[in-house]
Design a protein around this motif. Sequence first.
Motif, PDB file in Angstrom:
ATOM      1  N   PHE A 148       0.852  -1.183   0.000  1.00  0.00           N
ATOM      2  CA  PHE A 148       0.000   0.000   0.000  1.00  0.00           C
ATOM      3  C   PHE A 148       0.890   1.237   0.000  1.00  0.00           C
ATOM      4  O   PHE A 148       2.073   1.182   0.336  1.00  0.00           O
ATOM      5  CB  PHE A 148      -0.957   0.016   1.201  1.00  0.00           C
ATOM      6  CG  PHE A 148      -0.272   0.173   2.535  1.00  0.00           C
ATOM      7  CD1 PHE A 148      -0.114   1.430   3.117  1.00  0.00           C
ATOM      8  CD2 PHE A 148       0.209  -0.934   3.227  1.00  0.00           C
ATOM      9  CE1 PHE A 148       0.514   1.576   4.347  1.00  0.00           C
ATOM     10  CE2 PHE A 148       0.828  -0.798   4.451  1.00  0.00           C
ATOM     11  CZ  PHE A 148       0.983   0.461   5.012  1.00  0.00           C
ATOM     12  N   PHE A 149       0.307   2.347  -0.416  1.00  0.00           N
ATOM     13  CA  PHE A 149       1.045   3.600  -0.520  1.00  0.00           C
ATOM     14  C   PHE A 149       0.748   4.470   0.691  1.00  0.00           C
ATOM     15  O   PHE A 149      -0.409   4.615   1.101  1.00  0.00           O
ATOM     16  CB  PHE A 149       0.670   4.347  -1.804  1.00  0.00           C
ATOM     17  CG  PHE A 149       1.018   3.586  -3.054  1.00  0.00           C
ATOM     18  CD1 PHE A 149       2.327   3.442  -3.456  1.00  0.00           C
ATOM     19  CD2 PHE A 149       0.016   2.999  -3.822  1.00  0.00           C
ATOM     20  CE1 PHE A 149       2.658   2.741  -4.590  1.00  0.00           C
ATOM     21  CE2 PHE A 149       0.329   2.291  -4.968  1.00  0.00           C
ATOM     22  CZ  PHE A 149       1.657   2.152  -5.356  1.00  0.00           C
ATOM     23  N   LEU A 150       1.803   5.055   1.236  1.00  0.00           N
ATOM     24  CA  LEU A 150       1.663   5.916   2.408  1.00  0.00           C
ATOM     25  C   LEU A 150       2.300   7.271   2.124  1.00  0.00           C
ATOM     26  O   LEU A 150       3.489   7.355   1.808  1.00  0.00           O
ATOM     27  CB  LEU A 150       2.342   5.281   3.626  1.00  0.00           C
ATOM     28  CG  LEU A 150       2.313   6.108   4.916  1.00  0.00           C
ATOM     29  CD1 LEU A 150       0.885   6.210   5.441  1.00  0.00           C
ATOM     30  CD2 LEU A 150       3.221   5.500   5.973  1.00  0.00           C
ATOM     31  N   GLY A 151       1.509   8.314   2.234  1.00  0.00           N
ATOM     32  CA  GLY A 151       2.030   9.666   2.047  1.00  0.00           C
ATOM     33  C   GLY A 151       2.675  10.173   3.326  1.00  0.00           C
ATOM     34  O   GLY A 151       2.120  10.028   4.412  1.00  0.00           O
ATOM     35  N   THR A 152       3.864  10.740   3.203  1.00  0.00           N
ATOM     36  CA  THR A 152       4.554  11.315   4.362  1.00  0.00           C
ATOM     37  C   THR A 152       5.046  12.712   4.015  1.00  0.00           C
ATOM     38  O   THR A 152       5.140  13.081   2.845  1.00  0.00           O
ATOM     39  CB  THR A 152       5.759  10.445   4.800  1.00  0.00           C
ATOM     40  OG1 THR A 152       6.733  10.413   3.743  1.00  0.00           O
ATOM     41  CG2 THR A 152       5.315   9.037   5.141  1.00  0.00           C
ATOM     42  N   TYR A 153       5.354  13.457   5.046  1.00  0.00           N
ATOM     43  CA  TYR A 153       5.891  14.807   4.868  1.00  0.00           C
ATOM     44  C   TYR A 153       7.166  14.902   5.694  1.00  0.00           C
ATOM     45  O   TYR A 153       7.204  14.480   6.845  1.00  0.00           O
ATOM     46  CB  TYR A 153       4.882  15.861   5.339  1.00  0.00           C
ATOM     47  CG  TYR A 153       5.230  17.268   4.908  1.00  0.00           C
ATOM     48  CD1 TYR A 153       4.754  17.785   3.708  1.00  0.00           C
ATOM     49  CD2 TYR A 153       6.036  18.085   5.695  1.00  0.00           C
ATOM     50  CE1 TYR A 153       5.076  19.078   3.300  1.00  0.00           C
ATOM     51  CE2 TYR A 153       6.368  19.371   5.295  1.00  0.00           C
ATOM     52  CZ  TYR A 153       5.876  19.863   4.096  1.00  0.00           C
ATOM     53  OH  TYR A 153       6.206  21.124   3.696  1.00  0.00           O
ATOM     54  N   ARG A 154       8.205  15.469   5.077  1.00  0.00           N
ATOM     55  CA  ARG A 154       9.477  15.631   5.766  1.00  0.00           C
ATOM     56  C   ARG A 154       9.848  17.113   5.810  1.00  0.00           C
ATOM     57  O   ARG A 154       9.853  17.789   4.772  1.00  0.00           O
ATOM     58  CB  ARG A 154      10.584  14.835   5.087  1.00  0.00           C
ATOM     59  CG  ARG A 154      11.885  14.814   5.885  1.00  0.00           C
ATOM     60  CD  ARG A 154      12.900  13.876   5.264  1.00  0.00           C
ATOM     61  NE  ARG A 154      12.513  12.488   5.391  1.00  0.00           N
ATOM     62  CZ  ARG A 154      12.722  11.747   6.474  1.00  0.00           C
ATOM     63  NH1 ARG A 154      13.302  12.281   7.544  1.00  0.00           N
ATOM     64  NH2 ARG A 154      12.362  10.487   6.506  1.00  0.00           N
ATOM     65  N   PHE A 155      10.137  17.604   7.006  1.00  0.00           N
ATOM     66  CA  PHE A 155      10.496  19.007   7.176  1.00  0.00           C
ATOM     67  C   PHE A 155      11.974  19.214   6.874  1.00  0.00           C
ATOM     68  O   PHE A 155      12.821  18.393   7.235  1.00  0.00           O
ATOM     69  CB  PHE A 155      10.178  19.468   8.597  1.00  0.00           C
ATOM     70  CG  PHE A 155       8.708  19.464   8.895  1.00  0.00           C
ATOM     71  CD1 PHE A 155       7.910  20.550   8.572  1.00  0.00           C
ATOM     72  CD2 PHE A 155       8.111  18.351   9.489  1.00  0.00           C
ATOM     73  CE1 PHE A 155       6.551  20.533   8.820  1.00  0.00           C
ATOM     74  CE2 PHE A 155       6.752  18.332   9.748  1.00  0.00           C
ATOM     75  CZ  PHE A 155       5.972  19.434   9.409  1.00  0.00           C
ATOM     76  N   ARG A 156      12.265  20.336   6.241  1.00  0.00           N
ATOM     77  CA  ARG A 156      13.652  20.665   5.936  1.00  0.00           C
ATOM     78  C   ARG A 156      14.373  21.134   7.202  1.00  0.00           C
ATOM     79  O   ARG A 156      13.743  21.536   8.186  1.00  0.00           O
ATOM     80  CB  ARG A 156      13.722  21.754   4.856  1.00  0.00           C
ATOM     81  CG  ARG A 156      13.099  21.346   3.528  1.00  0.00           C
ATOM     82  CD  ARG A 156      13.334  22.401   2.463  1.00  0.00           C
ATOM     83  NE  ARG A 156      12.502  22.160   1.294  1.00  0.00           N
ATOM     84  CZ  ARG A 156      12.803  21.317   0.307  1.00  0.00           C
ATOM     85  NH1 ARG A 156      13.944  20.642   0.367  1.00  0.00           N
ATOM     86  NH2 ARG A 156      11.994  21.158  -0.718  1.00  0.00           N
ATOM     87  N   GLU A 157      15.679  21.083   7.155  1.00  0.00           N
ATOM     88  CA  GLU A 157      16.506  21.522   8.277  1.00  0.00           C
ATOM     89  C   GLU A 157      16.161  22.970   8.637  1.00  0.00           C
ATOM     90  O   GLU A 157      16.085  23.845   7.778  1.00  0.00           O
ATOM     91  CB  GLU A 157      17.984  21.425   7.905  1.00  0.00           C
ATOM     92  CG  GLU A 157      18.943  21.748   9.025  1.00  0.00           C
ATOM     93  CD  GLU A 157      18.949  20.696  10.124  1.00  0.00           C
ATOM     94  OE1 GLU A 157      19.284  21.048  11.270  1.00  0.00           O
ATOM     95  OE2 GLU A 157      18.622  19.525   9.829  1.00  0.00           O
ATOM     96  N   GLY A 158      15.934  23.225   9.926  1.00  0.00           N
ATOM     97  CA  GLY A 158      15.608  24.577  10.381  1.00  0.00           C
ATOM     98  C   GLY A 158      14.141  24.938  10.279  1.00  0.00           C
ATOM     99  O   GLY A 158      13.752  26.065  10.614  1.00  0.00           O
ATOM    100  N   SER A 159      13.323  23.994   9.823  1.00  0.00           N
ATOM    101  CA  SER A 159      11.884  24.230   9.704  1.00  0.00           C
ATOM    102  C   SER A 159      11.124  23.177  10.508  1.00  0.00           C
ATOM    103  O   SER A 159      11.665  22.129  10.850  1.00  0.00           O
ATOM    104  CB  SER A 159      11.445  24.177   8.242  1.00  0.00           C
ATOM    105  OG  SER A 159      12.099  25.164   7.477  1.00  0.00           O
TER     106      SER A 159
END
Length: 307
Positions: A148-159
């Motif tokens: 199955f597909f899972l959407g994720t979000y990754r924050f950039r350095e300093g954010s």
Amino acid sequence: MEYMIYKLHFTTAVHFGQGTLADTGHRLMADTIFSALCHEAAKEDETGIGELVGWAEKGGLRISDVLPFIGETLYIPKPAVRIQVEQEGDSVIKKQFKKLKYIPIDRVEAYLQGKLDPTEENQRLKQLGYEEVRTLAAGRNKEEPEPFFLGTYRFREGSGLYFLAGFETETIRRRFEDLMQGISYSGIGGKRSAGLGKFRFEGLPFSETALKRKTGNEKTYITLSVAMAKENELGAALQGARYTLVKRSGFIASTTYAPENTRKRDFYAFQSGSCFRYPFEGGVFDVSGEGRHKVYRYAKPLFLEVE
């Protein structure tokens, strides 16, 4: 009341549900944070939930939605007020303003005066992070694992994300931070069992006067948290208000509530960014059904005076 900024520096990607597993976002509302606090408190003692609800209901604890920060810049929801801009007939500018979801907290006046460049701000917000789609496998009983597909979000350095919290007493603040410490280890959002949503948090003082930016009688109040007025407050709250309603639902994360997975009752609230002429107290509402105990939805506003 003592106010603090809590910055969440995420050490893993996150999954904040947007309807399907493949979709994700980077926004959490105040009621999600409150539910996580209640869930953490219940690990120790069920009476801890009642303590949290009591503090929130009486105004001893206030929390905002979880909002973006990039470097030292804190963002708030775009206020739901009509503004005049010099390029009023420019369709490109109109689209950029419509696309804009957040504005820097220190540029509220510039936004209200139509002097904020929406194209520039939208570009800056792209620095927050990026979405990814992962392919995972889930096995059901002894069958072959199903992808199955899972959407994720990754924050950039300093954010990352931050929220404001207000405390009537030092005892409430210490208890709150203890619970947040526990949440930071277990994670927040969806798919925590896959190691998502973990963070370290940083507390910084925030002046209460920063929420009270105006003097005089003609004020507009923007709510920084998802909120709903109580029945006896609703008539006055709606006078001159500009708001968006958001549907809040979800499942009850409690094994003592019912033997099967059970949904909370749907609840409609004012989305953060909604603006009011007459502030209200709001409440903590019972959204349980036929389960063994009450389940609560946090809907207390945290107001910022604007305009």
